[in-house]
Write a protein that holds these residues in place. Structure first.
Motif, mmCIF file in Angstrom:
data_model
loop_
_atom_site.group_PDB
_atom_site.id
_atom_site.type_symbol
_atom_site.label_atom_id
_atom_site.label_comp_id
_atom_site.label_asym_id
_atom_site.label_seq_id
_atom_site.Cartn_x
_atom_site.Cartn_y
_atom_site.Cartn_z
ATOM 1 N N GLU A 136 0.822 -1.209 0.000
ATOM 2 C CA GLU A 136 0.000 0.000 0.000
ATOM 3 C C GLU A 136 0.857 1.260 0.000
ATOM 4 O OE1 GLU A 136 -3.480 0.862 -0.164
ATOM 5 O OE2 GLU A 136 -3.155 -1.022 -1.213
ATOM 6 N N GLU A 137 2.006 1.218 0.675
ATOM 7 C CA GLU A 137 2.930 2.355 0.589
ATOM 8 C C GLU A 137 3.334 2.576 -0.862
ATOM 9 O OE1 GLU A 137 6.643 3.688 3.194
ATOM 10 O OE2 GLU A 137 7.190 2.052 1.835
ATOM 11 N N ALA A 138 3.629 1.486 -1.571
ATOM 12 C CA ALA A 138 3.989 1.580 -2.985
ATOM 13 C C ALA A 138 2.815 2.086 -3.817
ATOM 14 C CB ALA A 138 4.455 0.219 -3.495
ATOM 15 N N ALA A 139 1.630 1.535 -3.575
ATOM 16 C CA ALA A 139 0.456 1.893 -4.374
ATOM 17 C C ALA A 139 0.065 3.355 -4.188
ATOM 18 C CB ALA A 139 -0.719 0.981 -4.013
ATOM 19 N N VAL A 140 0.042 3.814 -2.950
ATOM 20 C CA VAL A 140 -0.337 5.205 -2.672
ATOM 21 C C VAL A 140 0.707 6.163 -3.233
ATOM 22 C CG1 VAL A 140 -0.680 6.909 -0.837
ATOM 23 C CG2 VAL A 140 -1.781 4.669 -0.684
ATOM 24 N N THR A 141 1.979 5.831 -3.058
ATOM 25 C CA THR A 141 3.043 6.682 -3.595
ATOM 26 C C THR A 141 2.933 6.786 -5.108
ATOM 27 O OG1 THR A 141 4.539 6.065 -1.787
ATOM 28 C CG2 THR A 141 5.532 7.015 -3.755
ATOM 29 N N ALA A 142 2.726 5.661 -5.772
ATOM 30 C CA ALA A 142 2.591 5.667 -7.230
ATOM 31 C C ALA A 142 1.370 6.465 -7.674
ATOM 32 C CB ALA A 142 2.511 4.238 -7.752
ATOM 33 N N MET A 143 0.286 6.364 -6.921
ATOM 34 C CA MET A 143 -0.926 7.115 -7.239
ATOM 35 C C MET A 143 -0.683 8.613 -7.126
ATOM 36 S SD MET A 143 -4.628 6.904 -5.304
ATOM 37 C CE MET A 143 -3.908 7.490 -3.738
ATOM 38 N N VAL A 144 -0.035 9.036 -6.036
ATOM 39 C CA VAL A 144 0.257 10.452 -5.829
ATOM 40 C C VAL A 144 1.183 10.977 -6.930
ATOM 41 C CG1 VAL A 144 1.341 12.121 -4.267
ATOM 42 C CG2 VAL A 144 -0.110 10.317 -3.336
ATOM 43 N N MET A 145 2.046 10.103 -7.443
ATOM 44 C CA MET A 145 2.971 10.500 -8.510
ATOM 45 C C MET A 145 2.324 10.508 -9.887
ATOM 46 S SD MET A 145 6.514 8.681 -7.309
ATOM 47 C CE MET A 145 7.469 9.402 -5.958
ATOM 48 N N GLY A 146 1.023 10.252 -9.932
ATOM 49 C CA GLY A 146 0.288 10.421 -11.174
ATOM 50 C C GLY A 146 0.121 9.185 -12.022
ATOM 51 N N ASN A 147 0.139 8.017 -11.397
ATOM 52 C CA ASN A 147 0.003 6.766 -12.132
ATOM 53 C C ASN A 147 -1.329 6.085 -11.849
ATOM 54 O OD1 ASN A 147 2.995 6.217 -13.133
ATOM 55 N ND2 ASN A 147 3.121 6.940 -11.013
ATOM 56 N N GLN A 148 -1.865 5.418 -12.869
ATOM 57 C CA GLN A 148 -2.969 4.496 -12.641
ATOM 58 C C GLN A 148 -2.389 3.258 -11.953
ATOM 59 O OE1 GLN A 148 -6.246 1.772 -15.079
ATOM 60 N NE2 GLN A 148 -4.949 3.203 -16.216
ATOM 61 N N VAL A 149 -3.032 2.821 -10.883
ATOM 62 C CA VAL A 149 -2.522 1.700 -10.089
ATOM 63 C C VAL A 149 -3.604 0.641 -9.952
ATOM 64 C CG1 VAL A 149 -1.599 0.983 -7.847
ATOM 65 C CG2 VAL A 149 -0.976 3.225 -8.778
ATOM 66 N N LYS A 150 -3.214 -0.614 -10.161
ATOM 67 C CA LYS A 150 -4.101 -1.740 -9.886
ATOM 68 C C LYS A 150 -3.425 -2.658 -8.881
ATOM 69 C CE LYS A 150 -6.587 -1.634 -14.289
ATOM 70 N NZ LYS A 150 -7.127 -2.418 -15.420
ATOM 71 N N ARG A 151 -4.225 -3.415 -8.139
ATOM 72 C CA ARG A 151 -3.716 -4.249 -7.061
ATOM 73 C C ARG A 151 -4.104 -5.706 -7.271
ATOM 74 N NH1 ARG A 151 -5.075 0.783 -5.244
ATOM 75 N NH2 ARG A 151 -3.956 1.708 -3.463
ATOM 76 N N LEU A 152 -3.191 -6.591 -6.899
ATOM 77 C CA LEU A 152 -3.444 -8.032 -6.933
ATOM 78 C C LEU A 152 -2.782 -8.621 -5.694
ATOM 79 C CD1 LEU A 152 -4.505 -10.525 -8.437
ATOM 80 C CD2 LEU A 152 -2.333 -10.602 -9.691
ATOM 81 N N TYR A 153 -3.584 -8.866 -4.649
ATOM 82 C CA TYR A 153 -3.033 -9.217 -3.344
ATOM 83 C C TYR A 153 -3.296 -10.681 -2.977
ATOM 84 C CZ TYR A 153 -2.257 -4.212 -2.403
ATOM 85 O OH TYR A 153 -1.813 -2.902 -2.441
ATOM 86 N N ASP A 154 -2.381 -11.214 -2.175
ATOM 87 C CA ASP A 154 -2.472 -12.571 -1.619
ATOM 88 C C ASP A 154 -2.493 -13.635 -2.712
ATOM 89 O OD1 ASP A 154 -2.525 -14.407 0.471
ATOM 90 O OD2 ASP A 154 -4.722 -14.441 0.550
ATOM 91 N N VAL A 155 -1.469 -13.618 -3.560
ATOM 92 C CA VAL A 155 -1.373 -14.594 -4.647
ATOM 93 C C VAL A 155 0.000 -15.283 -4.625
ATOM 94 C CG1 VAL A 155 -3.066 -13.534 -6.182
ATOM 95 C CG2 VAL A 155 -0.693 -12.742 -6.253
ATOM 96 N N GLY A 156 0.474 -15.597 -3.417
ATOM 97 C CA GLY A 156 1.804 -16.172 -3.264
ATOM 98 C C GLY A 156 1.919 -17.601 -3.739
ATOM 99 N N VAL A 157 3.158 -18.106 -3.721
ATOM 100 C CA VAL A 157 3.440 -19.413 -4.311
ATOM 101 C C VAL A 157 2.867 -20.573 -3.510
ATOM 102 C CG1 VAL A 157 5.526 -18.563 -5.436
ATOM 103 C CG2 VAL A 157 5.692 -19.555 -3.149
ATOM 104 N N ALA A 158 2.435 -20.341 -2.273
ATOM 105 C CA ALA A 158 1.829 -21.422 -1.496
ATOM 106 C C ALA A 158 0.485 -21.859 -2.085
ATOM 107 C CB ALA A 158 1.647 -20.984 -0.041
ATOM 108 N N GLY A 159 -0.101 -20.988 -2.892
ATOM 109 C CA GLY A 159 -1.336 -21.333 -3.610
ATOM 110 C C GLY A 159 -1.230 -20.729 -4.995
ATOM 111 N N ILE A 160 -0.338 -21.274 -5.795
ATOM 112 C CA ILE A 160 0.062 -20.614 -7.045
ATOM 113 C C ILE A 160 -1.079 -20.501 -8.041
ATOM 114 C CG2 ILE A 160 0.836 -22.659 -8.321
ATOM 115 C CD1 ILE A 160 3.364 -20.920 -9.028
#
Length: 249
Positions: A136-160
């Motif tokens: 979220e630190e990355a997403a908010v920073t990127a948003m403030v810097m003028g980028n469209q941001v999309k998120r894809l969370y909790d997709v780790g290799v334990a459940g690939i």
């Protein structure tokens, strides 16, 4: 001061809509203004494309207040304070009603203009839910810097299969930020699925042998997948800056 503001100021002087002395007063604090405890870099956006960001830890509330007050008088743009706890937000909010607190990202934004939005998007991916604060630190920073941001969370290799079901959103991104703790394997897997550049962020999430993120850091650095750049442990902010520059090329 940014390029647009400086250009307008020079045009106003040229068209006799602004006195030379007035313009001189506005330019006097370039490249920085010395507050004794901080040298506020008003020239940074002209040099780097992004204004100075306030890193909150280690600064007193009075110091943060003084820096924000100074920035408010010298720029009309948005102001970002990173790694900010609630008391930092309360302090900034007492100065300006434009302060917004993104609690999960631990970021305060003084929003004085709408965020610009790029046509291409940055995708922020996490291995687990525990990695979301850094993401979220990355997403908010990127948003403030003028980028469209999309998120894809909790997709780790334990459940690939969770990741493999989202390959289209991965491949349509311009650049991908991958945030993972434990052994940091997600960056390698995503790197093997797409031709997009990846900014990998190791997090300090994990049990003892993860050594506070060092295992994830080393795993990402030694990845066999190509096209992966790695930032420091938990450095969502740095990842967003790199991704934003790539997205705007």
């Amino acid at each position: 001061m940014n390029v647009d503001q400086l250009t307008k100021l020079l045009e106003d002087v040229k068209n006799h809509e602004c006195e030379v002395n007035t313009a001189l007063e506005l330019l006097k604090t370039l490249p920085y203004e010395d507050l004794s405890y901080a040298k506020v870099d008003h020239h940074r956006e002209l040099r780097n494309g992004y204004p100075e960001v306030i890193y909150s830890p280690g600064k007193s509330l009075n110091q943060i207040k003084g820096i924000v007050e100074n920035m408010l008088t010298r720029s009309t743009g948005n102001i970002l304070a990173s790694r900010a706890e609630r008391d930092v937000f309360d302090t900034i909010k007492s100065i300006t009603p434009d302060a917004i607190y993104y609690e999960e990202a631990r970021s305060v934004v003084v929003k004085r203009e709408e965020y610009k939005t790029t046509e291409d998007y940055i995708l922020v991916v996490t291995a687990g839910t525990s990695d979301i604060p850094v993401a979220e630190e990355a997403a908010v920073t990127a948003m403030v810097m003028g980028n469209q941001v999309k998120r894809l969370y909790d997709v780790g290799v334990a459940g690939i299969h969770r990741l493999l079901g989202n390959v289209p959103i991965i491949n349509h991104a311009k650049v991908i930020i991958v945030v993972a703790g434990m052994e940091g394997a997600l960056a390698s897997v995503v790197g093997g699925l797409t031709d997009k550049p990846i900014v990998a962020v190791p997090t300090s999430i994990g049990y003892g042998a993860s050594f506070g993120g060092i295992s994830a850091l080393l795993g990402m650095l030694t990845s066999c997948a190509s096209g992966i750049g790695v930032v420091n442990i938990d450095n969502g902010f740095g990842a967003a800056c790199m991704a934003s520059k790539i997205n705007k090329l």
